[in-house]
Design an enzyme around this catalytic site. Structure first.
Site, mmCIF file in Angstrom:
data_model
loop_
_atom_site.group_PDB
_atom_site.id
_atom_site.type_symbol
_atom_site.label_atom_id
_atom_site.label_comp_id
_atom_site.label_asym_id
_atom_site.label_seq_id
_atom_site.Cartn_x
_atom_site.Cartn_y
_atom_site.Cartn_z
ATOM 1 N N GLU A 173 0.818 -1.232 0.000
ATOM 2 C CA GLU A 173 0.000 0.000 0.000
ATOM 3 C C GLU A 173 0.846 1.275 0.000
ATOM 4 O OE1 GLU A 173 -2.957 -0.203 3.125
ATOM 5 O OE2 GLU A 173 -4.061 -1.771 2.069
ATOM 6 N N GLU A 292 -5.602 -8.472 -0.008
ATOM 7 C CA GLU A 292 -6.290 -8.142 1.251
ATOM 8 C C GLU A 292 -7.767 -7.961 0.928
ATOM 9 O OE1 GLU A 292 -4.800 -5.092 3.887
ATOM 10 O OE2 GLU A 292 -2.728 -5.477 3.259
HETATM 11 O O1 AHR Z 1 -5.205 -5.607 7.319
HETATM 12 C C1 AHR Z 1 -5.010 -4.457 8.088
HETATM 13 C C2 AHR Z 1 -4.271 -3.363 7.328
HETATM 14 O O2 AHR Z 1 -5.080 -2.948 6.261
HETATM 15 C C3 AHR Z 1 -2.987 -3.758 6.651
HETATM 16 O O3 AHR Z 1 -1.882 -3.686 7.502
HETATM 17 C C4 AHR Z 1 -2.865 -2.746 5.561
HETATM 18 O O4 AHR Z 1 -2.140 -3.223 4.463
HETATM 19 C C5 AHR Z 1 -4.295 -2.391 5.216
HETATM 20 O O5 AHR Z 1 -4.498 -1.042 5.152
#
Ligand code: AHR
Length: 496
Positions: A173, A292
């Site tokens: 990110e 994610e």
């Molecule tokens: O999953 C929690 C957080 O969400 C992670 O560390 C990050 O990559 C995302 O913003």
């Protein structure tokens, strides 16, 4: 009651269902590692400190691989802190989650834990505060058999054979201003390219994921992907997608339509890839690593910036039946795009926005969201089929009118599975599946998640309040399977 139907035909094939669609994610965050998977002294812990009750649940969940060690954590992490004798490892400030990182668990220990749960490693490299050099050292340490400084260091640290890590995340990110070492698309795209190119000089056969946008609501969404792809197209295998959903102000109808958003997100990124490919005249194929995704009720005030605790309770969402139904719907969205989403990671795994919860010294239990993931991971094999779906619409405040039903099927030899979401908040669906073209014998069965109380949860006190239920309202007549789908429900139907 409303009627809906799905016609299945082998010609409606989307693509092979890759096992890597069922990845998990373990970040050094809150009680994920310390007090989650790792709790020396717990009655079920082995000599390695890993809780075997958690291992058993992770195995039951059925994950293919695990993204590690972050997340935001990785962007200021020095991987060298987590190798060598544990007694010599430094305690560090974890700037991402305002915690102390004791470094008792690092690459070696985590890899041993992966052997226990039967999953592969997807390793994240720090491209926030670090870069090409440290990534190359990590790759040399992890994958080179012997005879170089880093590989011999690994062997001295007790691991003769290489870790042989195949899947790598090039940072995390880095478009987000919360990210330590955040970058512009130009800066990151170039860094991803040169890092990937150098990594391939060591090991040709790696799967490399470059960061896409942190979420599609970022102001740079689309432009970020285009720019990163312009730089790194010939070097990477995936561009990443991240998405978290939650119910806002009791608007269940919009929440249940989260898969509509995920569908559109995926298709936008695929189009961006194909645009970049056309401009470059490239033959290379880039897929999506949806590394994610989950339900997440964010609480911006939960981090205590006045102290530096070890393993504080952070992001410990308790999930409802509705959350589980939506999560099942997101899996349907991923499967519908199995041709382009060839890797994905439920974020995360234990205690932290997780399907598995633990209590220190106490039990481990399955959250509601455990069930659709475990069932889909177990049953979705072979190829994904989209099917021709005919369903009425439901109105949503966020997405307008959306189909009341979403569905996808998988076909594996003489066995099929159909995954279906009833988005209606009030009405049962009579759902007919036309399987005449599939030529399948054998029994039919439906199991799912629904409840009179759509807010019901599993907790420490009531760990089995919600579970996967048998849906007996299923019948088969000739080439049609008919199932009653309760309102706010997710169902998996097996045929054969
Ligand atoms: O999953 C929690 C957080 O969400 C992670 O560390 C990050 O990559 C995302 O913003």
């Amino acid at each position: 009651m409303f009627l809906a139907n799905l016609k299945l035909h082998p010609a409606f094939t989307v693509g092979a269902v890759e096992r890597e669609l069922f990845g998990g994610f373990v970040e050094h965050l809150g009680r994920h590692i310390y007090g989650g998977i790792y709790e020396p002294g717990h009655p079920t812990a082995g000599p390695d400190g890993f809780r075997r009750d958690v291992v058993d649940l992770v195995r039951e969940l059925g994950i293919s691989h695990v993204r590690y060690p972050g997340g935001n954590f990785v962007s200021a992490y020095d991987w060298e802190d987590g190798v060598g004798p544990v007694a010599d490892r430094p305690r560090r400030l974890d700037l991402a989650w305002h915690s102390i990182e004791p470094n008792e668990v690092g690459l070696h220990e985590f890899s041993d834990w992966l052997d226990l749960v039967g999953a592969d490693l997807m390793l994240g490299t720090n491209l926030g505060t670090r870069g090409v050099r440290e990534t190359l050292h990590l790759l040399e340490y992890a994958n080179v058999p012997a005879g170089t400084a880093r590989s011999d260091e690994r062997r001295e640290n007790g691991r003769e054979e290489p870790f042989d890590v195949r899947m790598w995340c090039l940072g995390n990110e880095l478009d987000g201003d919360w990210q330590i070492g955040a970058k512009t698309a130009e800066e990151y795209g170039r860094l991803a390219k040169v890092t990937a190119r150098a990594m391939r000089a060591i090991d040709q056969d790696l799967k490399l994921a470059a960061c896409g946008s942190s979420w599609r609501g970022m102001p740079t969404f689309g432009v970020w992907e285009r720019t990163v792809l312009e730089h790194a197209f010939e070097e990477i295998d995936y561009i990443s997608c991240h998405a978290y959903y939650h119910e806002v102000d009791g608007d269940a109808a919009s929440f249940l339509a989260s898969g509509v958003d995920m569908d559109d997100f995926i298709e936008s990124v695929v189009h961006t890839i194909e645009h970049a490919r056309a401009v470059k005249g490239s033959k290379r194929r880039i897929d999506l690593s949806f590394d994610e995704w989950n339900i997440w009720y964010q609480d911006p005030d939960e981090i205590d910036t006045a102290s530096w605790p070890i393993a504080p309770r952070l992001l410990e969402n308790q999930y409802s039946v509705t959350d589980a139904v939506v999560l099942g719907g997101l899996l349907i969205s991923l499967l519908k795009h199995a041709d382009r989403v060839t890797a994905a990671n439920l974020a995360q795994l234990v205690n932290v926005i997780a399907p598995i919860m633990t209590e220190p010294g106490g039990p481990a239990w399955r959250q509601t969201t455990f069930f659709p993931f475990a069932a889909t991971s177990r049953l979705a094999t072979g190829t994904a089929l989209r099917g021709a779906l005919d369903a009425p619409s439901v109105a949503t405040a966020k997405f307008g009118d959306v189909p009341a039903i979403d569905a996808v099927a998988t076909l594996d030899g003489d066995r099929a599975a159909v995954f279906v979401l009833n988005r209606s908040v009030d009405d049962t669906a009579e759902f007919a599946i036309d399987i005449a073209a599939l030529d399948l014998d054998g029994p039919v069965r439906a199991q799912g998640i629904w409840d009179e109380d759509r807010h019901a949860k599993n907790t420490l006190d009531q760990p089995e309040r919600v579970t996967l239920r048998e849906n007996t309202k299923i019948s088969r007549e000739n080439g049609t399977v008919t199932v009653e789908l309760p309102p706010v429900s997710w169902t998996c139907i097996t045929i054969g």
